[in-house]
Each structure stands twice: as C-alpha cells, then as structure tokens.
Design a protein around this motif. Structure first.
Motif, PDB file in Angstrom:
ATOM      1  N   ASP A 295       5.181 -14.198   0.042  1.00 13.28           N
ATOM      2  CA  ASP A 295       4.626 -13.671  -0.969  1.00 13.28           C
ATOM      3  C   ASP A 295       5.194 -12.769  -1.717  1.00 13.28           C
ATOM      4  O   ASP A 295       4.485 -11.716  -2.149  1.00 13.28           O
ATOM      5  N   LEU A 296       6.646 -12.643  -1.940  1.00 13.13           N
ATOM      6  CA  LEU A 296       7.542 -11.744  -2.316  1.00 13.13           C
ATOM      7  C   LEU A 296       7.342 -11.836  -3.844  1.00 13.13           C
ATOM      8  O   LEU A 296       7.635 -12.684  -4.509  1.00 13.13           O
TER       9      LEU A 296
ATOM     10  N   THR B  46       3.708  -8.214  -2.633  1.00 16.72           N
ATOM     11  CA  THR B  46       4.459  -7.334  -2.065  1.00 16.72           C
ATOM     12  C   THR B  46       4.413  -6.016  -3.112  1.00 16.72           C
ATOM     13  O   THR B  46       5.241  -4.910  -2.942  1.00 16.72           O
ATOM     14  N   THR B  47       3.810  -6.062  -4.087  1.00 18.04           N
ATOM     15  CA  THR B  47       3.793  -5.082  -5.207  1.00 18.04           C
ATOM     16  C   THR B  47       2.517  -4.559  -5.654  1.00 18.04           C
ATOM     17  O   THR B  47       1.631  -5.437  -5.680  1.00 18.04           O
ATOM     18  N   ALA B  48       2.345  -3.274  -5.902  1.00 15.04           N
ATOM     19  CA  ALA B  48       1.139  -2.744  -6.394  1.00 15.04           C
ATOM     20  C   ALA B  48       1.302  -1.524  -7.280  1.00 15.04           C
ATOM     21  O   ALA B  48       2.717  -1.438  -7.551  1.00 15.04           O
ATOM     22  N   GLY B  49       0.540  -1.360  -8.086  1.00 20.67           N
ATOM     23  CA  GLY B  49       0.670  -0.234  -9.042  1.00 20.67           C
ATOM     24  C   GLY B  49       1.041   1.071  -8.356  1.00 20.67           C
ATOM     25  O   GLY B  49       1.002   1.093  -7.265  1.00 20.67           O
ATOM     26  N   PRO B  50       1.879   1.926  -9.226  1.00 22.48           N
ATOM     27  CA  PRO B  50       2.354   3.118  -8.549  1.00 22.48           C
ATOM     28  C   PRO B  50       1.121   4.028  -7.803  1.00 22.48           C
ATOM     29  O   PRO B  50      -0.047   4.092  -8.359  1.00 22.48           O
TER      30      PRO B  50
ATOM     31  N   GLY C  32       0.855  -1.152  -0.046  1.00 20.60           N
ATOM     32  CA  GLY C  32      -0.028  -0.129  -0.097  1.00 20.60           C
ATOM     33  C   GLY C  32       0.735   1.377  -0.075  1.00 20.60           C
ATOM     34  O   GLY C  32       0.638   2.239  -0.686  1.00 20.60           O
ATOM     35  N   THR C  33       1.909   1.261   0.668  1.00 31.08           N
ATOM     36  CA  THR C  33       2.596   2.308   0.826  1.00 31.08           C
ATOM     37  C   THR C  33       3.983   2.119   0.008  1.00 31.08           C
ATOM     38  O   THR C  33       4.281   3.307  -0.600  1.00 31.08           O
ATOM     39  N   VAL C  34       4.755   1.187   0.027  1.00 32.42           N
ATOM     40  CA  VAL C  34       5.942   0.912  -0.573  1.00 32.42           C
ATOM     41  C   VAL C  34       5.772  -0.674  -1.085  1.00 32.42           C
ATOM     42  O   VAL C  34       5.497  -1.454  -0.488  1.00 32.42           O
ATOM     43  N   SER C  35       5.985  -0.617  -2.421  1.00 32.31           N
ATOM     44  CA  SER C  35       6.190  -2.258  -2.962  1.00 32.31           C
ATOM     45  C   SER C  35       7.721  -2.484  -2.922  1.00 32.31           C
ATOM     46  O   SER C  35       8.673  -1.826  -2.804  1.00 32.31           O
TER      47      SER C  35
END
Length: 143
Positions: A94-95, A138-142, A76-79
C-alpha cells in the motif's frame, strides 16, 4: 544520471519549501537490501525524519521492512514514498509512490520504433512525461 536527477529534484524541492536544514541523502542503490540498510541507518541515528522518499519502490519496500521490524508506525511516525509505481500497487505494501506512467512510456517507445521501421525519423528525440503522485497508505500529513 537518474539518481543524480532525483537527488537534484529532492534538494531543490526541500530548498523551495525552506527545509534546507532537513536535507539528508543516504547513498545506496535500487534494491530492497539498500532500503533496509538505509532504514537501519536512520533508526540508528536516533533522529527519524517525518518522511523518506526512496530512490524507487524496491528500496522503499526495504525501508518499510526495517521500520516495521523496529516497531515504527509507518505513516504515524514516518511517511515513506517510493518512485516508479511498480511493486507499490500490491496490497501488502500500500505504498505511496510517484508514477512515471509506464503505459504511456511503452506507447511512446512502440510508436518511435514503428516510425523508424516505416522509414521515419532516424534521430533520437526526448519525450518528457509528467510524473504524478499516487497517495496510498504509507504517507500522512506532516506532524
């Protein structure tokens, strides 16, 4: 040499996307401890990036540890993304990572060894396998 190549690739990709002013490299090593130190450094800077690409999965797990201990919403804050697709497969992490296709690397290495044992080529040759992104939790869109 691997670290140099990865840094060069990171910088090149950032420049290609017009993100020159956001390039930041924190030197460390390939351990979880180095990832934790890097995470604490980023937390202490007061300016968290939107995403971090770690040298490998181990250092990415250290980053995750530092961020989660500090209450940072990873994704949510940092991917966070790793590299190697080794420990990242474990559900506990879950990386998101970059896979280097370890199975194909092993197949090529065995084929080269067998070829040499059978009297084949004696010179080393380089085989480049294309890496691939493995998107996990561990990642989301910008933002």
């Amino acid at each position: 040499m691997i670290a140099t190549d990865r840094r060069r690739g990171y910088r090149s990709a950032m420049r290609r996307h017009g993100l020159d002013e956001h390039i930041r490299v924190i030197h460390g090593d390939s351990t979880e401890q180095a990832g934790e130190r890097a995470g604490r450094h980023l937390l202490g800077s007061g300016d968290l990036p939107t995403a971090v690409v770690a040298f490998n999965d181990q250092s990415a797990i250290g980053l995750l540890t530092a961020f989660r201990r500090a209450g940072v919403d990873v994704r949510g804050t940092v991917s966070v993304a790793g590299y190697d697709d080794t420990l990242s497969r474990l559900d506990a992490f879950d990386l998101t990572t970059v896979s280097q296709n370890a199975e194909e690397q092993a197949r090529q290495a065995v084929a080269a060894a067998v070829d040499r044992l059978d009297g084949g080529r004696t010179e080393s040759r380089e085989i480049a396998l294309a890496p691939s992104s493995v998107v996990r939790g561990t990642t989301a869109g910008p933002r």
